[in-house]
Design a protein around this motif. Structure first.
Motif, PDB file in Angstrom:
ATOM      1  N   VAL A  55       9.330  -1.545  -3.725  1.00  0.00           N
ATOM      2  CA  VAL A  55       9.105  -1.484  -2.332  1.00  0.00           C
ATOM      3  C   VAL A  55       7.916  -1.856  -1.544  1.00  0.00           C
ATOM      4  CG1 VAL A  55       9.856   0.154  -0.309  1.00  0.00           C
ATOM      5  CG2 VAL A  55      11.184  -0.012  -2.491  1.00  0.00           C
ATOM      6  N   GLU A  56       6.892  -1.231  -2.200  1.00  0.00           N
ATOM      7  CA  GLU A  56       5.699  -1.617  -1.680  1.00  0.00           C
ATOM      8  C   GLU A  56       4.611  -2.177  -2.706  1.00  0.00           C
ATOM      9  OE1 GLU A  56       5.180  -0.923   1.582  1.00  0.00           O
ATOM     10  OE2 GLU A  56       6.244   0.782   2.097  1.00  0.00           O
ATOM     11  N   ILE A  57       3.816  -3.039  -2.144  1.00  0.00           N
ATOM     12  CA  ILE A  57       2.791  -3.777  -2.787  1.00  0.00           C
ATOM     13  C   ILE A  57       1.619  -3.499  -1.857  1.00  0.00           C
ATOM     14  CG2 ILE A  57       1.750  -5.415  -4.292  1.00  0.00           C
ATOM     15  CD1 ILE A  57       5.023  -6.731  -3.960  1.00  0.00           C
ATOM     16  N   LEU A  94      -0.530   2.302 -10.106  1.00  0.00           N
ATOM     17  CA  LEU A  94      -1.868   1.828  -9.536  1.00  0.00           C
ATOM     18  C   LEU A  94      -2.475   0.893 -10.326  1.00  0.00           C
ATOM     19  CD1 LEU A  94      -3.666   2.372  -6.686  1.00  0.00           C
ATOM     20  CD2 LEU A  94      -4.777   3.940  -7.957  1.00  0.00           C
ATOM     21  N   ARG A 104      -2.825   3.315 -13.615  1.00  0.00           N
ATOM     22  CA  ARG A 104      -2.613   4.874 -13.342  1.00  0.00           C
ATOM     23  C   ARG A 104      -1.319   5.214 -12.634  1.00  0.00           C
ATOM     24  NH1 ARG A 104      -7.893   7.366 -13.138  1.00  0.00           N
ATOM     25  NH2 ARG A 104      -9.792   5.924 -13.304  1.00  0.00           N
ATOM     26  N   PRO A 105      -0.618   6.274 -13.546  1.00  0.00           N
ATOM     27  CA  PRO A 105       0.574   6.554 -12.714  1.00  0.00           C
ATOM     28  C   PRO A 105       0.464   7.158 -11.363  1.00  0.00           C
ATOM     29  CG  PRO A 105       0.116   8.120 -14.444  1.00  0.00           C
ATOM     30  CD  PRO A 105      -0.870   6.703 -14.545  1.00  0.00           C
ATOM     31  N   VAL A 106       1.187   6.901 -10.449  1.00  0.00           N
ATOM     32  CA  VAL A 106       1.059   7.738  -9.118  1.00  0.00           C
ATOM     33  C   VAL A 106       2.366   8.327  -8.880  1.00  0.00           C
ATOM     34  CG1 VAL A 106       0.488   7.287  -6.621  1.00  0.00           C
ATOM     35  CG2 VAL A 106      -0.337   5.873  -8.377  1.00  0.00           C
ATOM     36  N   GLY A 107       2.582   9.461  -9.284  1.00  0.00           N
ATOM     37  CA  GLY A 107       3.704  10.162  -9.162  1.00  0.00           C
ATOM     38  C   GLY A 107       4.953   9.596  -9.995  1.00  0.00           C
ATOM     39  N   GLU A 108       6.009   9.819  -9.815  1.00  0.00           N
ATOM     40  CA  GLU A 108       7.208   9.334 -10.566  1.00  0.00           C
ATOM     41  C   GLU A 108       7.664   7.867 -10.073  1.00  0.00           C
ATOM     42  OE1 GLU A 108      10.370  12.877 -10.281  1.00  0.00           O
ATOM     43  OE2 GLU A 108       8.764  12.451  -8.822  1.00  0.00           O
ATOM     44  N   HIS A 109       7.117   7.469  -8.922  1.00  0.00           N
ATOM     45  CA  HIS A 109       7.621   6.003  -8.463  1.00  0.00           C
ATOM     46  C   HIS A 109       6.317   5.095  -8.343  1.00  0.00           C
ATOM     47  CE1 HIS A 109      11.123   8.196  -8.098  1.00  0.00           C
ATOM     48  NE2 HIS A 109      10.825   8.601  -6.930  1.00  0.00           N
ATOM     49  N   LEU A 129      -1.501  -0.953  -5.365  1.00  0.00           N
ATOM     50  CA  LEU A 129      -0.543   0.102  -5.492  1.00  0.00           C
ATOM     51  C   LEU A 129       0.751  -0.523  -5.548  1.00  0.00           C
ATOM     52  CD1 LEU A 129       0.407   3.259  -5.637  1.00  0.00           C
ATOM     53  CD2 LEU A 129       0.735   3.059  -3.102  1.00  0.00           C
TER      54      LEU A 129
END
Lengths: 206, 276
Positions: free
Chosen positions: A36-38, A11, A3-8, A46
Motif C-alpha cells: 500500500v505504501e512505499i 523498513l 527491520r520489521p515495523v509492526g505486523e504490516h 518503508l
C-alpha cells in the motif's frame, strides 16, 4: 538490513538517499502484491503491506535492495528536470546573505546554480525536502518560526531547500516565491515533486 | 441532509482515509477506531468504508432533515448502541457523553456524502485535508442507500483491558537494553494533549542508548515513537507519514482500537507478549 515495523511494515536500510530512490522507483515499477505504501527516507525505504505474506515480501525487498545496490553508476535521478521560476524577494534574503557573508546576488546565483533532487516529502502534503543545496546556503532555521508562511514561498534550512505547498507555519528562511502550484489535490498525482525528481530554480522578474 | 446542531468537543467526518500517498507527505487519516466505523456502517447496510461521523467524547446533537437509518458503535453512549434506528424527518438526535472510551461513530444509511479529497472524505487534523471539523450549522449531505440492511443487532463488544501488545522495533536498538522492560513495566498515563495524531503518554522514561538524530524515516499507525523527553507517543490515524524520532515498538493492529479509545487520565500498559 530489513527491520520489521509492526505486523504490516518492513523498513529496508539503504544507507543513502540515492539507493533509497532506486529502491523506491524499482518497487513502484514492479509493486509487490499487497503493498500500500512505499516511503523513501534519507537512509531507508518503508514498505507497508497489510495482509501480505511478510516472509515473501521481506525476501523480495532484500532482492531489490541487493540488485539496486549492485547497479553502480546508475544515477537515481532520471527523467526531466523541473524548472521552478522564482521571484527572489523573500523576507530573509538579506539575512541569509549576511549569514553566508556573500552579496544577495550571489545567494540567488548559488540557489539557482545547482540541480537539486527531491529527497523525500514530509512535514505537509507536497512539502519536498530538496537536496543538493550549495553548502554556502546551509544555515539554521529561524529561532522563532513564522506563524504563517504563504504558499509558494521558496526557502532554505539546513542542507535543504523547499517550496511551501500551502500556507503553514514555518521556520525556514524565505528567499522568494514561485507562481508554480506544487500541490493540487485535483491533479494526479497531487504533488509536483516526487522522490528522486530533479529540480532547478530560475530567477524571474516580479 | 443532516444539520449539526452541536458537534460536542470535537467531531469530524471519517472514512478509511487516504492510503497510498505517504510518499507525498499525506497522512493516511481515516477513522481512529476503524473497527467501530465499519461496524456502524454494516449496521445500516453500508459498505464498511463509507464516511460516518467520529465523535470525540460524544455530546453532539444533529437534526435529520430527511428520515434516515442510523447506528452508533464505539465508545458507548446512553443511546442505543449496536442496533440500527430510524430518525424521522425533522427528528433530532441528541447524544450524551460516553460511559467509557473516547470515540463514538455515527453511521447513516447512504453515508456522509461530502466532497472527497484524494479519494477520501476524512478530516485530516494534521494536514488539514478533507472537510473542516463539524461546527454548529454544518450541513452534511447523505448519499443514496446502497444495498439492504442485513445485520440488525451487534452486541456491543465487552470492554477491553487497557493493554497494548507491541512488536519491538524498528529502532529498539536506539534505547538502553532494559527500555522495553521499562515500557512494559509500570503503566503509563494518557496525557491531555492526546489527539488523532497520537496518544501522548506520561510515565517511566525510556532512555536512549545513543545520541544524535535519526534520519527521517517512514512511520506507521501504532508506532510507539519516543521523542527526546523519553515519554512515548502512540501514533493514531493522523500521524505524520515520516518522522525523525526512533520507534521502540509498534502496537499490534488488533489493539489499535484500544489505543484509539484511551481517554486522558486513563492508565495503559504495554506488553511484548503475543497472547491476549
Amino acid at each position: 538490513m530489513i527491520r520489521p515495523v509492526g505486523e504490516h511494515g518492513l523498513l529496508a536500510e539503504t544507507g543513502s538517499l540515492e539507493l533509497s530512490h532506486r529502491v523506491h522507483a524499482a518497487l513502484r515499477a514492479e509493486r509487490p502484491e499487497g503493498v500500500v505504501e512505499i516511503v523513501p527516507g534519507p537512509e531507508t525505504v518503508l514498505v507497508v503491506a497489510p495482509g501480505a505474506d511478510q516472509g515473501r515480501l521481506r525476501a523480495r525487498l532484500e532482492a531489490v535492495v541487493d540488485r539496486e545496490r549492485g547497479r553502480t553508476g546508475a544515477g537515481a535521478a532520471e527523467g526531466p528536470v523541473v524548472t521552478i521560476p522564482v521571484v527572489y524577494d523573500g523576507a530573509d534574503l538579506d539575512s541569509v546573505a549576511a549569514l553566508a557573508g556573500i552579496p544577495v546576488a550571489e545567494v540567488i546565483s548559488r540557489h539557482c546554480g545547482r540541480e537539486l533532487v527531491v529527497g523525500w516529502l514530509g512535514f505537509a502534503p507536497g512539502f519536498a525536502y530538496l537536496t543538493g543545496l550549495d553548502p554556502v546556503l546551509e544555515m539554521p532555521r529561524l529561532d522563532t518560526p513564522r506563524t504563517s508562511v504563504p504558499a509558494g514561498s521558496v526557502a532554505v534550512a539546513g542542507p535543504y531547500s523547499a517550496v511551501y505547498p500551502g500556507p503553514s507555519p514555518g521556520g525556514w528562511r524565505l528567499l522568494g516565491r514561485t507562481s508554480v502550484q506544487v500541490w493540487d489535490v485535483a491533479a494526479d498525482p497531487p504533488s509536483l515533486f516526487r522522490p528522486g525528481m530533479r529540480v532547478r530554480f530560475e530567477p524571474v522578474a516580479a | 441532509m443532516i444539520e449539526v446542531l452541536a458537534p460536542g468537543p470535537y467531531a469530524t467526518v471519517q472514512d478509511l482515509g487516504r492510503p497510498g500517498y505517504a510518499h507525498l507527505g499525506v497522512p493516511r487519516s481515516g477513522a481512529a477506531d476503524v473497527g467501530s466505523l465499519k461496524l456502524a456502517n454494516r449496521l445500516v447496510g453500508n459498505p464498511e468504508g463509507l464516511a460516518g461521523i467520529e465523535l470525540t467524547f460524544g455530546m453532539a446533537r444533529f437534526r435529520f432533515r430527511d428520515g434516515a437509518w442510523a447506528a452508533l458503535a464505539g465508545a458507548p453512549l446512553e443511546a442505543e448502541m449496536g442496533v440500527p434506528f430510524w430518525v424521522p424527518a425533522g427528528g433530532e438526535l441528541r447524544l450524551g457523553a460516553p460511559a467509557r472510551g473516547m470515540r463514538t461513530y455515527l453511521a447513516v444509511r447512504g453515508g456522509i456524502a461530502v466532497e472527497p479529497v484524494l479519494g477520501s472524505r476524512s478530516t485530516d487534523s494534521l494536514s488539514g485535508l478533507g472537510p473542516e471539523p463539524l461546527r454548529a450549522g454544518t450541513l452534511l449531505p447523505v448519499g443514496p442507500p446502497l444495498g439492504g440492511i442485513h445485520a440488525d443487532l451487534a452486541p456491543p463488544p465487552a470492554p477491553r483491558p487497557p493493554v497494548l501488545r507491541v512488536l519491538p522495533g524498528p529502532r529498539a536498538d536506539w534505547f538502553v537494553p532494559e527500555a522495553l522492560d521499562v515500557l512494559c513495566g509500570r503503566p503509563y498515563e494518557v496525557s491531555q494533549d492526546s489527539n488523532r495524531v497520537g496518544v501522548r503518554l506520561r510515565g517511566p522514561e525510556l532512555a536512549r542508548a545513543r545520541n544524535g538524530e535519526l534520519p527521517s524515516e517512514g512511520m506507521v499507525v501504532g508506532a510507539v515513537q519516543v521523542p527526546p523527553s523519553g515519554q512515548p507517543i502512540v501514533f493514531l490515524a493522523d500521524h505524520p507519514p515520516t518522522g525523525g524520532y526512533p520507534v521502540i515498538g509498534v502496537v499490534r493492529a488488533a489493539d489499535l482500537p484500544v489505543a484509539a479509545q484511551l481517554r486522558p487520565g486513563d492508565q495503559v500498559r504495554f506488553t511484548t507478549r503475543r497472547g491476549p
